[in-house]
Design a protein around this motif. Sequence first.
Motif, PDB file in Angstrom:
ATOM      1  N   SER A   1      -5.814   7.971  -3.154  1.00  0.00           N
ATOM      2  CA  SER A   1      -6.365   8.592  -4.356  1.00  0.00           C
ATOM      3  C   SER A   1      -6.030   7.725  -5.562  1.00  0.00           C
ATOM      4  CB  SER A   1      -5.775   9.992  -4.542  1.00  0.00           C
ATOM      5  OG  SER A   1      -6.203  10.834  -3.507  1.00  0.00           O
ATOM      6  N   LEU A   2      -6.988   7.622  -6.472  1.00  0.00           N
ATOM      7  CA  LEU A   2      -6.803   6.833  -7.690  1.00  0.00           C
ATOM      8  C   LEU A   2      -6.313   7.728  -8.821  1.00  0.00           C
ATOM      9  CD1 LEU A   2     -10.175   4.866  -7.600  1.00  0.00           C
ATOM     10  CD2 LEU A   2      -7.920   3.980  -6.959  1.00  0.00           C
ATOM     11  N   SER A   3      -5.427   7.188  -9.639  1.00  0.00           N
ATOM     12  CA  SER A   3      -5.047   7.894 -10.855  1.00  0.00           C
ATOM     13  C   SER A   3      -6.208   7.756 -11.846  1.00  0.00           C
ATOM     14  CB  SER A   3      -3.779   7.289 -11.447  1.00  0.00           C
ATOM     15  OG  SER A   3      -4.062   6.018 -12.009  1.00  0.00           O
TER      16      SER A   3
ATOM     17  N   ARG B   1     -14.264   1.438  -2.605  1.00  0.00           N
ATOM     18  CA  ARG B   1     -14.347   2.653  -3.420  1.00  0.00           C
ATOM     19  C   ARG B   1     -15.566   3.445  -2.969  1.00  0.00           C
ATOM     20  NH1 ARG B   1     -14.227   3.026 -10.002  1.00  0.00           N
ATOM     21  NH2 ARG B   1     -13.638   5.224 -10.109  1.00  0.00           N
ATOM     22  N   PHE B   2     -15.316   4.566  -2.350  1.00  0.00           N
ATOM     23  CA  PHE B   2     -16.399   5.391  -1.824  1.00  0.00           C
ATOM     24  C   PHE B   2     -16.597   6.668  -2.623  1.00  0.00           C
ATOM     25  CE2 PHE B   2     -12.597   6.743   0.365  1.00  0.00           C
ATOM     26  CZ  PHE B   2     -12.700   8.123   0.411  1.00  0.00           C
ATOM     27  N   SER B   3     -15.716   6.940  -3.570  1.00  0.00           N
ATOM     28  CA  SER B   3     -15.869   8.101  -4.446  1.00  0.00           C
ATOM     29  C   SER B   3     -15.254   7.756  -5.803  1.00  0.00           C
ATOM     30  CB  SER B   3     -15.203   9.347  -3.843  1.00  0.00           C
ATOM     31  OG  SER B   3     -13.817   9.351  -4.084  1.00  0.00           O
ATOM     32  N   PRO B   4     -15.492   8.561  -6.828  1.00  0.00           N
ATOM     33  CA  PRO B   4     -14.961   8.234  -8.152  1.00  0.00           C
ATOM     34  C   PRO B   4     -13.441   8.126  -8.196  1.00  0.00           C
ATOM     35  CG  PRO B   4     -16.628   9.941  -8.343  1.00  0.00           C
ATOM     36  CD  PRO B   4     -16.367   9.751  -6.872  1.00  0.00           C
ATOM     37  N   ASP B   5     -12.760   8.883  -7.316  1.00  0.00           N
ATOM     38  CA  ASP B   5     -11.303   8.903  -7.398  1.00  0.00           C
ATOM     39  C   ASP B   5     -10.598   8.535  -6.099  1.00  0.00           C
ATOM     40  OD1 ASP B   5     -12.077  11.169  -6.051  1.00  0.00           O
ATOM     41  OD2 ASP B   5     -10.787  12.535  -7.171  1.00  0.00           O
ATOM     42  N   GLN B   6     -11.305   7.853  -5.184  1.00  0.00           N
ATOM     43  CA  GLN B   6     -10.679   7.435  -3.924  1.00  0.00           C
ATOM     44  C   GLN B   6     -11.189   6.074  -3.472  1.00  0.00           C
ATOM     45  OE1 GLN B   6     -11.772  10.868  -1.458  1.00  0.00           O
ATOM     46  NE2 GLN B   6      -9.578  11.226  -1.178  1.00  0.00           N
TER      47      GLN B   6
ATOM     48  N   SER C   1      -9.770   1.662 -15.014  1.00  0.00           N
ATOM     49  CA  SER C   1      -9.633   0.200 -14.986  1.00  0.00           C
ATOM     50  C   SER C   1     -10.651  -0.445 -14.048  1.00  0.00           C
ATOM     51  CB  SER C   1      -8.214  -0.208 -14.597  1.00  0.00           C
ATOM     52  OG  SER C   1      -7.999  -0.047 -13.211  1.00  0.00           O
ATOM     53  N   LEU C   2     -11.054   0.276 -13.007  1.00  0.00           N
ATOM     54  CA  LEU C   2     -12.030  -0.279 -12.067  1.00  0.00           C
ATOM     55  C   LEU C   2     -13.443  -0.332 -12.647  1.00  0.00           C
ATOM     56  CD1 LEU C   2     -10.817   1.168  -8.658  1.00  0.00           C
ATOM     57  CD2 LEU C   2     -10.710  -1.209  -9.447  1.00  0.00           C
ATOM     58  N   ARG C   3     -13.674   0.291 -13.772  1.00  0.00           N
ATOM     59  CA  ARG C   3     -14.967   0.158 -14.453  1.00  0.00           C
ATOM     60  C   ARG C   3     -15.105  -1.225 -15.076  1.00  0.00           C
ATOM     61  NH1 ARG C   3     -14.117   5.371 -17.738  1.00  0.00           N
ATOM     62  NH2 ARG C   3     -14.114   6.882 -16.064  1.00  0.00           N
ATOM     63  N   GLU C   4     -13.963  -1.852 -15.414  1.00  0.00           N
ATOM     64  CA  GLU C   4     -13.968  -3.137 -16.111  1.00  0.00           C
ATOM     65  C   GLU C   4     -13.621  -4.324 -15.226  1.00  0.00           C
ATOM     66  OE1 GLU C   4     -11.240  -2.595 -19.298  1.00  0.00           O
ATOM     67  OE2 GLU C   4     -12.281  -0.812 -20.049  1.00  0.00           O
TER      68      GLU C   4
ATOM     69  N   LEU D   1      -1.670  -1.416  -7.195  1.00  0.00           N
ATOM     70  CA  LEU D   1      -1.241  -0.207  -6.506  1.00  0.00           C
ATOM     71  C   LEU D   1       0.079   0.306  -7.073  1.00  0.00           C
ATOM     72  CD1 LEU D   1      -2.018  -1.137  -2.780  1.00  0.00           C
ATOM     73  CD2 LEU D   1      -3.398   0.221  -4.350  1.00  0.00           C
ATOM     74  N   SER D   2       0.208   1.620  -7.119  1.00  0.00           N
ATOM     75  CA  SER D   2       1.466   2.231  -7.551  1.00  0.00           C
ATOM     76  C   SER D   2       2.467   2.145  -6.393  1.00  0.00           C
ATOM     77  CB  SER D   2       1.236   3.693  -7.927  1.00  0.00           C
ATOM     78  OG  SER D   2       0.930   4.453  -6.764  1.00  0.00           O
ATOM     79  N   GLY D   3       3.705   2.439  -6.695  1.00  0.00           N
ATOM     80  CA  GLY D   3       4.734   2.432  -5.654  1.00  0.00           C
ATOM     81  C   GLY D   3       4.442   3.422  -4.545  1.00  0.00           C
ATOM     82  N   SER D   4       3.994   4.620  -4.908  1.00  0.00           N
ATOM     83  CA  SER D   4       3.701   5.630  -3.883  1.00  0.00           C
ATOM     84  C   SER D   4       2.477   5.240  -3.048  1.00  0.00           C
ATOM     85  CB  SER D   4       3.516   7.010  -4.507  1.00  0.00           C
ATOM     86  OG  SER D   4       2.439   7.010  -5.413  1.00  0.00           O
ATOM     87  N   GLN D   5       1.495   4.593  -3.664  1.00  0.00           N
ATOM     88  CA  GLN D   5       0.337   4.120  -2.902  1.00  0.00           C
ATOM     89  C   GLN D   5       0.753   3.025  -1.923  1.00  0.00           C
ATOM     90  OE1 GLN D   5      -2.011   3.120  -6.348  1.00  0.00           O
ATOM     91  NE2 GLN D   5      -3.450   4.801  -5.971  1.00  0.00           N
TER      92      GLN D   5
END
Length: 140
Positions: A33-35, A91-96, A41-44, A50-54
Amino acid sequence: MNEIALATLLLLVRDGMPLENGRFAGGPATVLSLSPDQARSLRERRTLVLSGSQRDALRRSAGRAPATLLVYDTRAGENDCGCEAVDVGLRFSPDQIEVPHPYLAEEAAPPPLVSIVAWLGVAAGVCIALNAAAEAAGSR
């Protein structure tokens, strides 16, 4: 080998990752899941930090986890990443995104099959260029 066969080989090699409905279909993958900040940021840009938990989740599921991924948006039809692709996210969805395990690099080196396929693409391109040069020289 004639030019048509070489061109066909080159097209097959550059076919991209195996996708079905915008999702990776070539083996195991981890969904992350994306924050909101990462999604913005992926729009630009295509690079995702990646975060530590990711990274922990990816390391648990895939055995390795890079600090960054090159992200392709499969919703927009992007999939030009088959030959030398390493450390990519889809990226297959806006937040994943999903991270295909076969395309994760160890020590920043592509998997052996990916290296062989990339070499075949280069070799086919060189052959096509040499044939074109030979034909141009012969027509003078």
